[in-house]
Design a protein around this motif. Structure first.
Motif, PDB file in Angstrom:
ATOM      1  N   ILE A  65      57.758 -33.905  98.373  1.00  0.00           N
ATOM      2  CA  ILE A  65      59.072 -34.429  98.753  1.00  0.00           C
ATOM      3  C   ILE A  65      59.749 -34.927  97.483  1.00  0.00           C
ATOM      4  CG2 ILE A  65      60.313 -36.214 100.038  1.00  0.00           C
ATOM      5  CD1 ILE A  65      57.997 -36.184 102.065  1.00  0.00           C
ATOM      6  N   LEU A  66      60.922 -34.392  97.189  1.00  0.00           N
ATOM      7  CA  LEU A  66      61.679 -34.783  96.001  1.00  0.00           C
ATOM      8  C   LEU A  66      62.690 -35.853  96.382  1.00  0.00           C
ATOM      9  CD1 LEU A  66      62.353 -31.173  94.665  1.00  0.00           C
ATOM     10  CD2 LEU A  66      60.575 -32.753  93.883  1.00  0.00           C
ATOM     11  N   CYS A  67      62.624 -36.995  95.713  1.00  0.00           N
ATOM     12  CA  CYS A  67      63.543 -38.096  96.018  1.00  0.00           C
ATOM     13  C   CYS A  67      64.163 -38.602  94.725  1.00  0.00           C
ATOM     14  CB  CYS A  67      62.804 -39.226  96.734  1.00  0.00           C
ATOM     15  SG  CYS A  67      63.883 -40.605  97.187  1.00  0.00           S
ATOM     16  N   PHE A  68      65.228 -37.926  94.287  1.00  0.00           N
ATOM     17  CA  PHE A  68      65.936 -38.334  93.084  1.00  0.00           C
ATOM     18  C   PHE A  68      67.209 -39.079  93.470  1.00  0.00           C
ATOM     19  CE2 PHE A  68      63.928 -34.385  91.004  1.00  0.00           C
ATOM     20  CZ  PHE A  68      62.784 -35.108  90.715  1.00  0.00           C
ATOM     21  N   ASP A  69      67.809 -39.743  92.498  1.00  0.00           N
ATOM     22  CA  ASP A  69      69.056 -40.461  92.760  1.00  0.00           C
ATOM     23  C   ASP A  69      70.118 -39.484  93.252  1.00  0.00           C
ATOM     24  OD1 ASP A  69      67.699 -42.636  91.843  1.00  0.00           O
ATOM     25  OD2 ASP A  69      68.833 -42.864  89.982  1.00  0.00           O
ATOM     26  N   THR A  70      71.072 -40.004  94.010  1.00  0.00           N
ATOM     27  CA  THR A  70      72.102 -39.129  94.573  1.00  0.00           C
ATOM     28  C   THR A  70      73.365 -39.086  93.726  1.00  0.00           C
ATOM     29  OG1 THR A  70      72.719 -40.973  96.023  1.00  0.00           O
ATOM     30  CG2 THR A  70      71.304 -39.271  96.953  1.00  0.00           C
ATOM     31  N   ASP A  71      73.281 -39.550  92.463  1.00  0.00           N
ATOM     32  CA  ASP A  71      74.395 -39.301  91.552  1.00  0.00           C
ATOM     33  C   ASP A  71      74.292 -37.862  91.056  1.00  0.00           C
ATOM     34  OD1 ASP A  71      72.289 -39.345  89.754  1.00  0.00           O
ATOM     35  OD2 ASP A  71      72.889 -41.213  88.784  1.00  0.00           O
ATOM     36  N   GLU A  72      75.273 -37.416  90.283  1.00  0.00           N
ATOM     37  CA  GLU A  72      75.312 -36.011  89.885  1.00  0.00           C
ATOM     38  C   GLU A  72      74.091 -35.624  89.052  1.00  0.00           C
ATOM     39  OE1 GLU A  72      76.646 -32.263  90.216  1.00  0.00           O
ATOM     40  OE2 GLU A  72      77.426 -34.049  91.230  1.00  0.00           O
ATOM     41  N   ALA A  73      73.661 -36.520  88.157  1.00  0.00           N
ATOM     42  CA  ALA A  73      72.489 -36.221  87.330  1.00  0.00           C
ATOM     43  C   ALA A  73      71.240 -36.062  88.196  1.00  0.00           C
ATOM     44  CB  ALA A  73      72.280 -37.328  86.299  1.00  0.00           C
ATOM     45  N   GLY A  74      71.096 -36.929  89.197  1.00  0.00           N
ATOM     46  CA  GLY A  74      69.942 -36.835  90.083  1.00  0.00           C
ATOM     47  C   GLY A  74      69.953 -35.577  90.925  1.00  0.00           C
ATOM     48  N   LEU A  75      71.133 -35.179  91.387  1.00  0.00           N
ATOM     49  CA  LEU A  75      71.242 -33.962  92.189  1.00  0.00           C
ATOM     50  C   LEU A  75      70.922 -32.722  91.354  1.00  0.00           C
ATOM     51  CD1 LEU A  75      74.458 -34.858  94.221  1.00  0.00           C
ATOM     52  CD2 LEU A  75      72.125 -34.700  95.109  1.00  0.00           C
ATOM     53  N   ARG A  76      71.362 -32.719  90.094  1.00  0.00           N
ATOM     54  CA  ARG A  76      71.033 -31.588  89.213  1.00  0.00           C
ATOM     55  C   ARG A  76      69.527 -31.515  88.981  1.00  0.00           C
ATOM     56  NH1 ARG A  76      75.286 -33.479  85.985  1.00  0.00           N
ATOM     57  NH2 ARG A  76      73.758 -34.176  84.441  1.00  0.00           N
ATOM     58  N   ALA A  77      68.910 -32.684  88.801  1.00  0.00           N
ATOM     59  CA  ALA A  77      67.456 -32.710  88.606  1.00  0.00           C
ATOM     60  C   ALA A  77      66.743 -32.176  89.843  1.00  0.00           C
ATOM     61  CB  ALA A  77      67.002 -34.135  88.297  1.00  0.00           C
ATOM     62  N   ALA A  78      67.257 -32.517  91.021  1.00  0.00           N
ATOM     63  CA  ALA A  78      66.657 -32.032  92.265  1.00  0.00           C
ATOM     64  C   ALA A  78      66.811 -30.515  92.393  1.00  0.00           C
ATOM     65  CB  ALA A  78      67.293 -32.732  93.461  1.00  0.00           C
ATOM     66  N   GLU A  79      67.958 -29.986  91.962  1.00  0.00           N
ATOM     67  CA  GLU A  79      68.166 -28.527  91.996  1.00  0.00           C
ATOM     68  C   GLU A  79      67.061 -27.809  91.225  1.00  0.00           C
ATOM     69  OE1 GLU A  79      71.926 -27.751  90.225  1.00  0.00           O
ATOM     70  OE2 GLU A  79      73.020 -29.057  91.591  1.00  0.00           O
ATOM     71  N   ARG A  80      66.842 -28.251  89.984  1.00  0.00           N
ATOM     72  CA  ARG A  80      65.831 -27.604  89.143  1.00  0.00           C
ATOM     73  C   ARG A  80      64.438 -27.788  89.734  1.00  0.00           C
ATOM     74  NH1 ARG A  80      69.168 -29.955  85.109  1.00  0.00           N
ATOM     75  NH2 ARG A  80      67.746 -31.700  84.785  1.00  0.00           N
ATOM     76  N   ALA A  81      64.175 -28.998  90.216  1.00  0.00           N
ATOM     77  CA  ALA A  81      62.839 -29.309  90.731  1.00  0.00           C
ATOM     78  C   ALA A  81      62.505 -28.483  91.970  1.00  0.00           C
ATOM     79  CB  ALA A  81      62.734 -30.801  91.044  1.00  0.00           C
ATOM     80  N   CYS A  82      63.503 -28.148  92.784  1.00  0.00           N
ATOM     81  CA  CYS A  82      63.250 -27.340  93.987  1.00  0.00           C
ATOM     82  C   CYS A  82      62.624 -25.997  93.620  1.00  0.00           C
ATOM     83  CB  CYS A  82      64.554 -27.113  94.752  1.00  0.00           C
ATOM     84  SG  CYS A  82      65.083 -28.517  95.759  1.00  0.00           S
ATOM     85  N   SER A  83      63.201 -25.326  92.632  1.00  0.00           N
ATOM     86  CA  SER A  83      62.676 -24.018  92.231  1.00  0.00           C
ATOM     87  C   SER A  83      61.330 -24.149  91.535  1.00  0.00           C
ATOM     88  CB  SER A  83      63.679 -23.310  91.312  1.00  0.00           C
ATOM     89  OG  SER A  83      64.874 -23.017  92.005  1.00  0.00           O
ATOM     90  N   ILE A  84      61.180 -25.177  90.698  1.00  0.00           N
ATOM     91  CA  ILE A  84      59.926 -25.367  89.970  1.00  0.00           C
ATOM     92  C   ILE A  84      58.777 -25.655  90.938  1.00  0.00           C
ATOM     93  CG2 ILE A  84      58.722 -26.949  88.402  1.00  0.00           C
ATOM     94  CD1 ILE A  84      61.389 -27.171  86.854  1.00  0.00           C
ATOM     95  N   ALA A  85      59.005 -26.559  91.883  1.00  0.00           N
ATOM     96  CA  ALA A  85      57.955 -26.916  92.840  1.00  0.00           C
ATOM     97  C   ALA A  85      57.614 -25.739  93.749  1.00  0.00           C
ATOM     98  CB  ALA A  85      58.401 -28.115  93.672  1.00  0.00           C
ATOM     99  N   THR A  86      58.635 -25.015  94.203  1.00  0.00           N
ATOM    100  CA  THR A  86      58.403 -23.870  95.085  1.00  0.00           C
ATOM    101  C   THR A  86      57.634 -22.778  94.355  1.00  0.00           C
ATOM    102  OG1 THR A  86      60.430 -24.370  96.312  1.00  0.00           O
ATOM    103  CG2 THR A  86      59.532 -22.150  96.548  1.00  0.00           C
ATOM    104  N   ALA A  87      57.979 -22.537  93.085  1.00  0.00           N
ATOM    105  CA  ALA A  87      57.278 -21.521  92.295  1.00  0.00           C
ATOM    106  C   ALA A  87      55.812 -21.878  92.090  1.00  0.00           C
ATOM    107  CB  ALA A  87      57.965 -21.342  90.944  1.00  0.00           C
ATOM    108  N   ALA A  88      55.497 -23.170  92.109  1.00  0.00           N
ATOM    109  CA  ALA A  88      54.101 -23.608  91.951  1.00  0.00           C
ATOM    110  C   ALA A  88      53.315 -23.481  93.249  1.00  0.00           C
ATOM    111  CB  ALA A  88      54.066 -25.053  91.462  1.00  0.00           C
ATOM    112  N   GLY A  89      53.984 -23.062  94.327  1.00  0.00           N
ATOM    113  CA  GLY A  89      53.302 -22.883  95.601  1.00  0.00           C
ATOM    114  C   GLY A  89      53.363 -24.085  96.511  1.00  0.00           C
TER     115      GLY A  89
END
Length: 597
Positions: free
Chosen positions: A302-326
């Motif tokens: 479960i990814l829980c980053f801040d909901t400011d723009e920087a946090g949302l961008r970090a969540a975008e990248r993390a979604c693909s990275i975590a999914t690629a790791a299985g």
């Protein structure tokens, strides 16, 4: 510990005849701009091992092993990094001068000494927080944020005194040498009189076994950065480490889920609320190595980053990275834009626990972001929104999942499923076709799993990194905000970090990537030779496109300002805004940009 400076490393790479080294192990033939041969790391009949003569990088499109000539020698001859560098230095006539004489066991001695120092200081910092007047204000802050003494003890949180002379004097009195302290991670390497941590709340960072390997420090005042992390040392690699991992590991295993937060206080807040499977990256984006660390203990994240723009961008990248790791990936967006620490402080543990149940899957989160970032009422906006989702499609490990998500993308954005599938297929095939044409490769070579869907952003950043002087483009008014593809953002961040650290070689830059897919793409396009002779045009076109997009964004902002002016607004202010819009319109006409009245 013996250390080879970045300058010596670069001199060795500059003088090394890459091809002659590779050809001692692989029979290479020139096809197009690259050299191809049978991979020495796996059995194959059709050549898929490629070397770029310009950069010296190698990449196998079959087993996906790749890297620099240094990595090749380490893998092929089973050498250590130092041994590989010594071998290359001898070949090209460069004399290596180590900062210290290398002795057997020196590395392990330094590791043990650093671990002992970290353990000693964690106890000292903790004592200052709990028992000394110096730490009283820091302890009050922690209590106010909802952290109990029991939790503070569990995480061994401490306080570093404000007196900047204290730490050096304390450690010298304990018998530590200046040379050791320079590499300890507690002082500026240029000036031991400058400690990195002073008047800060100290968060010990442990490895999976609970050994203290680094610290994070939170400022007590507004002076300087709010958080400072230890630099990398012989025992600490930030991309491979998660805060609170040793405290969370049992819960991660038992719940089969890890909560990844943005910072120390957020992770601690979840622990205070009883959700003890929470961890946090160390002031950097979530990395592939951290995802793998979690995947070994859990199948859900479960990814829980801040909901400011920087946090949302970090969540975008993390979604693909975590999914690629299985990992089955979900996103927790806390209500009203608050972070976990603020919710715990103002509303209590019960409210944070309640909110933590409201997660959405990664695919839906990214679709929501695509709708926020792009105007999907236009054709161009729809195309950009679809392209934005390609990294997540790449990360999915099942064709069934990919097909179902493509259907969802089509419904959400308002285009046919067939159109989404065709754009995605074209993006993947555009890279595969170029590679196959370089060597007339047969269709049975397993490329599909390694080739990522490409975007103009990703190709542009790959071209910059492979250019003769990539760092010049950081000063070309480029900004990470100009990129839509999270992989391109990761490459840009890696380039910035490498510049700060004085890293000059391509593999050194790629080692700073948090997303292995981004680094792998650069190696692929380099060794395939597809960019040969085309780098300058890709970069020129990309810079023009970024300039145009920047002007369009600025114009939209000015138009919004103009429309928001009240009836009795200052006429001069309106005149200045109009003049600026007219100037931008002139520049946009010259670049072929859009002017929407």
């Amino acid at each position: 510990m013996a250390r080879i400076s970045p300058q010596i490393r670069q001199e060795i790479l500059d003088k090394t005849d890459f091809l002659s080294v590779y050809q001692e192990h692989v029979r290479l033939q020139k096809k197009g701009a690259s050299f191809w041969g049978l991979c020495p790391f796996h059995s194959e009949k059709t050549p898929s091992f490629s070397v770029s003569p310009d950069t010296g990088l190698f990449y196998c499109f079959g087993c996906h092993k790749g890297g620099s000539i240094i990595q090749f020698m380490m893998d092929i001859d089973r050498l250590s990094y130092t041994e590989a560098m010594q071998e290359l230095a001898q070949r090209c006539g460069v004399q290596i001068h180590f900062e210290e004489s290398e002795e057997l066991g020196e590395t392990e001695k330094e590791r043990q000494a650093l671990l002992e120092l970290n353990e000693r200081l964690s106890k000292t910092f903790h004592w200052f927080l709990m028992n000394h007047d110096y730490g009283r204000a820091a302890l009050e802050i922690l209590h106010k944020r909802g952290l109990s003494n029991e939790l503070i003890e569990k995480f061994r949180i401490g306080y570093a005194p404000a007196n900047r002379q204290w730490l050096y004097s304390f450690l010298k009195a304990k018998g530590y040498s200046d040379d050791f302290l320079k590499h300890s991670g507690f002082f500026s390497k240029k000036d031991l009189a400058y400690p990195l941590f002073a008047d800060r709340i100290m968060f010990p960072i442990g490895d999976a076994k609970g050994r203290i390997i680094a610290f994070g420090g939170r400022a007590m005042t507004e002076d300087g950065p709010k958080y400072i992390n230890s630099p990398e040392t012989a025992v600490f690699r930030k991309q491979e480490t998660l805060f609170a991992f040793s405290q969370a590991i049992d819960s991660i295993k038992s719940t089969d889920t890890a909560i990844v937060c943005e910072g120390y206080m957020d992770a601690l807040s979840f622990h205070a609320a009883g959700l003890i499977n929470a961890v946090a990256p160390l002031g950097t984006a979530f990395t592939s190595q951290q995802a793998i660390l979690i995947r070994r203990r859990s199948s859900n994240i479960i990814l829980c980053f801040d909901t400011d723009e920087a946090g949302l961008r970090a969540a975008e990248r993390a979604c693909s990275i975590a999914t690629a790791a299985g990992l089955e990936t979900r996103v927790l967006l806390l209500e009203e834009g608050k972070d976990a620490s603020e919710i715990l402080e103002k509303k209590g543990a019960g409210e944070l626990t309640r909110m933590a149940k409201n997660t959405i899957n990664a695919g839906y989160f990214l679709l929501t972001r695509a709708n926020q970032l792009f105007d999907i009422s236009t054709m161009e906006g729809k195309a950009k929104a679809v392209s934005f989702l390609f990294p997540f499609l790449d990360a999915l490990d099942s064709d069934v999942k990919r097909q179902e998500y493509i259907k969802e993308v089509g419904r959400n954005i308002g285009v046919s499923t067939h159109a989404v599938a065709m754009d995605y297929a074209k993006a993947k095939v555009s890279g595969m076709r170029r590679v196959r044409n370089s060597y007339s490769l047969s269709n049975n070579v397993p490329y599909g799993s390694s080739n990522s869907a490409r975007t103009s952003d990703l190709l542009f950043m790959a071209a910059i990194i492979l250019s003769e002087n990539p760092f010049q483009f950081i000063d070309e008014n480029l900004d990470i905000e100009y990129f839509d593809d999270p992989r391109a953002k990761d490459l840009f961040s890696a380039l910035q970090e490498a510049q700060k650290e004085g890293i000059l070689d391509i593999e050194g830059i790629l080692s700073r990537c948090t997303d292995e897919a981004a680094a792998r793409f650069v190696r692929e396009v380099d060794t395939s030779g597809e960019l040969q002779g085309g780098l300058e045009k890709i970069i020129k076109d990309g810079l023009e496109q970024k300039k145009k997009a920047s002007l369009e964004r600025k114009r939209r902002s000015l138009v919004a300002q103009l429309q928001s002016l009240s009836v009795d607004a200052d006429p001069l202010q309106e005149k200045l805004i109009l003049e600026e819009i007219i100037n931008i319109d002139g520049e946009l006409k010259a670049t072929g940009g859009d002017i929407n009245e």
